[in-house]
Write a protein that holds these residues in place. Structure first.
Motif, short mmCIF file in Angstrom:
data_model
loop_
_atom_site.label_atom_id
_atom_site.label_comp_id
_atom_site.label_asym_id
_atom_site.label_seq_id
_atom_site.Cartn_x
_atom_site.Cartn_y
_atom_site.Cartn_z
N HIS A 35 -7.99 2.89 -6.61
CA HIS A 35 -7.87 1.66 -6.67
C HIS A 35 -6.55 0.96 -6.00
O HIS A 35 -6.75 0.15 -5.07
N VAL A 36 -5.44 1.52 -6.41
CA VAL A 36 -4.20 1.20 -5.96
C VAL A 36 -4.29 1.43 -4.36
O VAL A 36 -3.78 0.69 -3.56
N LEU A 37 -4.65 2.91 -4.01
CA LEU A 37 -4.64 3.32 -2.60
C LEU A 37 -5.52 2.34 -1.98
O LEU A 37 -5.06 2.04 -0.57
N VAL A 38 -6.90 2.08 -2.51
CA VAL A 38 -7.61 1.19 -1.57
C VAL A 38 -6.94 -0.32 -1.29
O VAL A 38 -7.19 -0.72 -0.23
N ALA A 39 -6.16 -0.74 -2.37
CA ALA A 39 -5.53 -2.05 -2.21
C ALA A 39 -4.50 -1.95 -1.21
O ALA A 39 -4.49 -2.95 -0.23
N TYR A 40 -3.73 -1.07 -1.22
CA TYR A 40 -2.60 -0.89 -0.20
C TYR A 40 -3.20 -0.71 1.26
O TYR A 40 -2.83 -1.24 2.15
N ALA A 41 -4.12 0.00 1.32
CA ALA A 41 -4.99 0.25 2.75
C ALA A 41 -5.45 -1.06 3.14
O ALA A 41 -5.28 -1.36 4.39
N SER A 42 -6.20 -1.76 2.40
CA SER A 42 -6.72 -3.04 2.59
C SER A 42 -5.68 -4.12 3.05
O SER A 42 -5.89 -4.79 3.98
N LEU A 43 -4.54 -4.08 2.19
CA LEU A 43 -3.47 -5.13 2.67
C LEU A 43 -2.91 -4.76 4.16
O LEU A 43 -2.79 -5.58 4.90
N LEU A 44 -2.76 -3.28 4.15
CA LEU A 44 -2.09 -2.96 5.54
C LEU A 44 -3.16 -3.39 6.74
O LEU A 44 -2.72 -3.79 7.85
N ILE A 45 -4.51 -3.17 6.44
CA ILE A 45 -5.42 -3.29 7.55
C ILE A 45 -5.48 -4.73 7.98
O ILE A 45 -5.71 -5.16 8.98
N LEU A 46 -5.29 -5.74 6.92
CA LEU A 46 -5.37 -7.27 6.88
C LEU A 46 -3.87 -7.55 7.32
O LEU A 46 -3.90 -8.64 8.42
N LEU A 47 -2.77 -7.04 7.26
CA LEU A 47 -1.53 -7.46 7.82
C LEU A 47 -1.17 -7.02 8.95
O LEU A 47 -0.74 -7.72 9.81
N LEU A 48 -1.50 -5.99 9.52
CA LEU A 48 -1.10 -5.32 10.81
C LEU A 48 -1.67 -6.38 12.06
O LEU A 48 -0.81 -6.50 12.84
N PRO A 49 -3.11 -6.63 11.93
CA PRO A 49 -3.39 -7.60 13.13
C PRO A 49 -2.50 -8.83 13.12
O PRO A 49 -2.40 -9.54 14.07
N THR A 50 -2.58 -9.38 11.73
CA THR A 50 -1.53 -10.53 11.69
C THR A 50 -0.45 -10.47 12.21
O THR A 50 0.01 -11.40 13.24
N ILE A 51 0.27 -9.48 12.16
CA ILE A 51 1.58 -9.45 12.89
C ILE A 51 1.63 -9.15 14.22
O ILE A 51 2.41 -9.75 14.66
N ILE A 52 0.84 -8.26 14.68
CA ILE A 52 0.37 -8.13 16.01
C ILE A 52 0.08 -9.18 16.85
O ILE A 52 0.79 -9.58 17.89
#
Length: 64
Positions: A35-52
């Motif tokens: 669950h922790v790994l899925v949360a980190y991956a989800s956060l990365l997937i949501l955050l990366l396009p926002t930054i780009i």
């Protein structure tokens, strides 16, 4: 705390009271590793396009 032993870590809390030797024991479970790994991956997937897409284009790269 590591997940080496199991995927569902936790700990036990014991409360000792002075009256008649009363003891209260509770098990506190923590988040599963998966669950922790899925949360980190989800956060990365949501955050990366926002930054780009929120980063302004430098003047030297803008088309005229």
């Amino acid at each position: 705390m590591t997940w080496n032993a199991r995927d569902d870590p936790g700990f036990v809390v014991a409360i000792f009271r002075g009256n008649k030797g009363a003891v209260s024991v509770s098990y506190c479970s923590l988040a599963r590793e998966s669950h922790v790994l899925v949360a980190y991956a989800s956060l990365l997937i949501l955050l990366l396009p926002t930054i780009i897409f929120s980063t302004p284009t430098p003047r030297c790269l803008r088309q005229r």
